[in-house]
Each structure stands twice: as C-alpha cells, then as structure tokens.
Design an enzyme around this catalytic site. Sequence first.
Site, short mmCIF file in Angstrom:
data_model
loop_
_atom_site.label_atom_id
_atom_site.label_comp_id
_atom_site.label_asym_id
_atom_site.label_seq_id
_atom_site.Cartn_x
_atom_site.Cartn_y
_atom_site.Cartn_z
N ASN A 163 -16.40 10.81 14.77
CA ASN A 163 -16.47 10.90 13.36
C ASN A 163 -17.90 10.98 12.70
O ASN A 163 -18.02 11.80 11.81
CB ASN A 163 -15.59 9.79 12.58
CG ASN A 163 -14.33 9.79 13.08
OD1 ASN A 163 -13.67 10.72 14.10
ND2 ASN A 163 -13.15 9.20 12.73
N GLU A 177 -14.57 3.88 6.50
CA GLU A 177 -14.13 2.53 7.11
C GLU A 177 -15.17 2.30 8.14
O GLU A 177 -14.95 1.71 9.23
CB GLU A 177 -12.74 2.79 7.71
CG GLU A 177 -11.71 2.76 6.67
CD GLU A 177 -10.24 2.79 7.28
OE1 GLU A 177 -9.40 1.69 6.92
OE2 GLU A 177 -9.77 3.67 8.02
N LEU A 233 0.00 6.27 4.91
CA LEU A 233 0.64 5.86 5.91
C LEU A 233 1.97 4.88 5.50
O LEU A 233 3.05 4.65 5.85
CB LEU A 233 -0.13 4.95 7.02
CG LEU A 233 -0.53 5.59 8.11
CD1 LEU A 233 -1.27 4.79 9.06
CD2 LEU A 233 0.30 6.73 8.54
N GLY A 234 1.61 3.98 4.25
CA GLY A 234 2.57 3.29 3.81
C GLY A 234 3.87 4.14 3.29
O GLY A 234 4.84 3.65 3.57
N LYS A 244 -9.65 3.73 20.89
CA LYS A 244 -9.74 4.46 19.44
C LYS A 244 -10.91 4.35 18.82
O LYS A 244 -11.53 5.27 18.35
CB LYS A 244 -8.44 4.35 18.74
CG LYS A 244 -8.34 4.89 17.32
CD LYS A 244 -7.20 6.10 17.50
CE LYS A 244 -7.19 6.95 16.43
NZ LYS A 244 -7.14 6.27 15.09
N GLY A 282 0.78 -1.31 0.14
CA GLY A 282 -0.21 0.02 0.00
C GLY A 282 0.85 1.19 0.05
O GLY A 282 1.41 1.53 0.84
N SER A 315 -11.31 12.10 10.08
CA SER A 315 -10.98 11.42 8.91
C SER A 315 -12.01 11.05 8.16
O SER A 315 -12.19 10.97 7.07
CB SER A 315 -9.99 10.15 9.09
OG SER A 315 -10.55 9.49 10.24
N ARG A 326 0.84 0.33 -12.33
CA ARG A 326 1.18 1.18 -11.06
C ARG A 326 2.75 1.32 -10.98
O ARG A 326 3.09 2.36 -10.86
CB ARG A 326 0.72 0.70 -9.93
CG ARG A 326 -0.96 0.91 -9.93
CD ARG A 326 -1.44 2.49 -9.71
NE ARG A 326 -1.14 3.06 -8.63
CZ ARG A 326 -1.17 4.67 -8.58
NH1 ARG A 326 -1.14 5.20 -9.93
NH2 ARG A 326 -0.74 5.21 -7.49
P1 NAD Z 1 -4.50 5.34 1.88
O1 NAD Z 1 -5.82 5.30 1.04
O2 NAD Z 1 -3.88 6.58 1.51
O3 NAD Z 1 -3.61 4.15 1.31
C1 NAD Z 1 -3.83 2.86 1.07
C2 NAD Z 1 -3.14 2.55 -0.12
O4 NAD Z 1 -3.20 0.97 -0.24
C3 NAD Z 1 -3.79 2.89 -1.33
O5 NAD Z 1 -2.39 3.65 -2.25
C4 NAD Z 1 -4.38 1.84 -2.35
O6 NAD Z 1 -4.14 1.72 -3.63
C5 NAD Z 1 -3.36 0.76 -1.70
N1 NAD Z 1 -3.98 -0.76 -1.79
C6 NAD Z 1 -5.16 -1.12 -1.56
N2 NAD Z 1 -5.33 -2.50 -1.94
C7 NAD Z 1 -4.20 -2.77 -2.49
C8 NAD Z 1 -3.57 -3.71 -3.13
N3 NAD Z 1 -4.31 -5.07 -3.37
N4 NAD Z 1 -2.29 -4.07 -3.59
C9 NAD Z 1 -1.33 -2.82 -3.44
N5 NAD Z 1 -1.79 -1.72 -2.84
C10 NAD Z 1 -3.12 -1.83 -2.60
O7 NAD Z 1 -4.80 4.82 3.28
P2 NAD Z 1 -3.95 5.37 4.41
O8 NAD Z 1 -4.85 7.02 4.85
O9 NAD Z 1 -2.65 5.16 4.38
O10 NAD Z 1 -4.67 4.63 5.92
C11 NAD Z 1 -4.21 3.08 5.87
C12 NAD Z 1 -4.70 2.77 7.21
O11 NAD Z 1 -4.20 3.49 8.23
C13 NAD Z 1 -6.39 3.08 7.19
O12 NAD Z 1 -7.00 1.98 8.07
C14 NAD Z 1 -6.14 4.23 8.01
O13 NAD Z 1 -7.66 4.34 8.76
C15 NAD Z 1 -5.29 3.90 9.07
N6 NAD Z 1 -4.75 5.39 9.52
C16 NAD Z 1 -4.42 6.48 8.66
C17 NAD Z 1 -3.76 7.57 9.05
C18 NAD Z 1 -3.51 8.79 8.23
O14 NAD Z 1 -3.07 9.73 8.62
N7 NAD Z 1 -3.39 8.61 6.81
C19 NAD Z 1 -3.43 7.88 10.48
C20 NAD Z 1 -3.80 6.70 11.40
C21 NAD Z 1 -4.57 5.65 11.00
O1 KPL Z 2 -8.71 9.67 14.90
C1 KPL Z 2 -9.58 10.70 14.58
C2 KPL Z 2 -10.13 10.87 13.28
O2 KPL Z 2 -10.39 11.84 12.76
O3 KPL Z 2 -10.05 9.58 12.70
C3 KPL Z 2 -9.89 11.88 15.70
C4 KPL Z 2 -9.05 13.14 15.45
C5 KPL Z 2 -9.56 11.36 17.26
C6 KPL Z 2 -11.35 11.97 15.68
O4 KPL Z 2 -12.15 10.96 16.09
#
Ligand code: NAD
Ligand code: KPL
Length: 305
Positions: free
Chosen positions: A192, A264, A13-14, A184, A9, A252, A37
Amino acid sequence: MSTTWHILGAGSLGTLWATRLARAGVPVRLILRDEARLASYQAAKGLTLVEQGAEHTYPVIGETPDSPEPIHRLLVACKAYDAQDAVAQLQHRLTPDAELILLQNGLGSQDAVAAQLPQARCIFASSTEGAFRDGDWRVVFAGHGYTWLGDASHPTPPLWLEDLHAAGIPHDWSTDILTRLWRKLALNCAINPLTVLYQCRNGELQAHHCEVATLCAELGELLECCGQPAAAQGLQHEVERVIHATAANYSSMFQDVAAGRRTEISYLLGYACQAATRHQLSLPHLQQLQVRLVEQLLARGLPRD
Ligand code: NAD
Ligand code: KPL
C-alpha cells in the site's frame, strides 16, 4: 429469537454486514453518531445493498448511542482510528457478558479496545471482502472474499457463527487470528505505501521488484522477532502473488489518499515500525518508507497518523 447484532458504523463494511444479516432475518440495529445522522437515515428508509447490479433496501432499525437498550453483541465497523472512542460512547450499554467483533484492519486498535473493556469478549476479524459506498446509506459489494474470526485468549468458537452462515457471510473460525492479522499487515505494508508513493495501481509495483523484495525481507525479520514465524513464511512470494492477482486495482491506502481521507497508517506501517523499535530491530528500508509516506501525506494536507 437470536441475540440482536448492534452494528457500530454505517460505512462500507458495517452496511455490508447489516444488510446481509437483516436479509437472513437476524435481528440487527444500526448505531449512528447522533440525532442528525439518525434523521437522515430514517429519511432514506433503510440501508441499500448493491450486488451484481441489483439493489435492495433493508429497513434496519437505527438508533443513537444514547438509546437505552443493552448491547450483548456489538460489531465494531468503524476505522481503526475511531474504534476506541466509538466503543467508549457505548460502554455504559454493554452487558457484563457482551461480545465485540472487531473488523478493523491492521493491528493496535483491537488491543486498545480490549484493554478498555477487560470483561467483554473481544473477537478479532480479518476480512478480504471488498465494499465501497456509492452514496449515503448505500454500499456496493465489490469483491467477494472471506472473513476469519478468532479470539487469541479463548479458542472456542461462539455459537452465533450460525448467524453468519445463515446470512451467507463466508467465514471461518481461526485459532491463529493474530498470525492472520500480522500476515495481512505485512502484505499491506509491502504494497500500500508504495502505491501511494509511486501513484500507481498494485500491478505497477512489478516494476519495483527489488524494493518490494527488500521490504519483504525486513518485514519477515520483524514477524520472526515478534513471535510470528508462520506469518513470515513465503511472504515475498505471497506479496508478488497479490500484486499480480490485484494488478488492475488501486490499494485501499491509495484510494483513501486520492479521496483526501485519513489513512490507517498508524495501524499498518506505523505499527510495524513501532514494533521494530520496541524490539530494537533496525529495519532501515521500512523506516525510510514510513518517513516518505508521512511526507507525502503532509504534502497533501492529510494527517500523519
Ligand atoms: P468506512 O469509513 O466506510 O465506515 C466507517 C463508519 O464508521 C463511517 O460511516 C463512520 O461515520 C462511522 N463511525 C466512526 N465513528 C463513529 C461513531 N463514534 N459512532 C458511529 N459511527 C461512527 O470504513 P470501512 O471501509 O467500512 O472500514 C472499516 C474497517 O474495515 C477499516 O479498518 C477497514 O480497513 C476495514 N476493511 C474494510 C474493507 C472494505 O472493503 N471497505 C475491507 C476489509 C477491511
Ligand atoms: O488489502 C489490500 C489493500 O488494498 O488494502 C491489498 C489488495 C492486499 C493490497 O495490500
């Protein structure tokens, strides 16, 4: 030479993890969906991390799921609803001693992946770091935070936490990771969905104090019933603190809905409501919240799950 981190991914985050690990000299490989890709990624010549206005590009090696190399350590960085299918594509490459680090928010997807791979060690993570993409293969590090990692069935921390230390990824090993994930989830359920229904920033929920308090009371009941009393402790106070501390932010889920992205919900409010049903617990406000949220998603042409 330390074990290679395969990152599944290349989203927010990745990319945040891949760039910081690569910057520390830790071997990293990025798994992309398909050849198209991969070609796009190779044309960009790497992943770019934007931090405090400065940007750096890291030439992390990319590959597709068909690449032959075995996988010992896999960071699963896709959305909760994609995790199972994404991991299934790589199942044949996982070594018998493979470790997976699951970054998904909410609950449900982690157990589904773990059940799919009974031999692998699945480490669950809960992160308060914030990142978003401002273009293909680019991520902006928007909010410094912390990541807790844990394994409910093996309390021993893995040696590779040293890699996270070297990469400057703030983290801790948690012996109560499920409590953290439930807490969380409860926070996300109390905040949310309401921000989506009222189309507001987190701080504007201060005007809906009674509704938030009622939801917290029901979520507290649910946590107690699910064997998570520690996650229920002072929940309302914590929710009010987060609403205040993140007053100017959009949640989010709000951001996903505003951008027309799938949410989600099934791993947050949906998971909570299902758990209540399983325990024959009546939580009318939480269940009504789910109905209202689903209506809102459908009205916007978004999936209900
Ligand atoms: P994102 O949508 O930015 O990234 C996910 C990536 O996974 C996408 O690029 C998508 O194309 C890829 N993907 C999906 N299926 C795939 C496959 N089969 N093969 C290859 N790639 C594939 O998501 P994100 O924001 O990075 O979030 C990831 C998780 O982390 C979520 O559960 C989110 O709630 C959690 N999270 C995100 C944040 C944040 O700030 N972004 C913070 C805390 C938690
Ligand atoms: O984690 C969050 C989100 O936006 O997903 C906070 C900021 C805690 C709100 O629930």
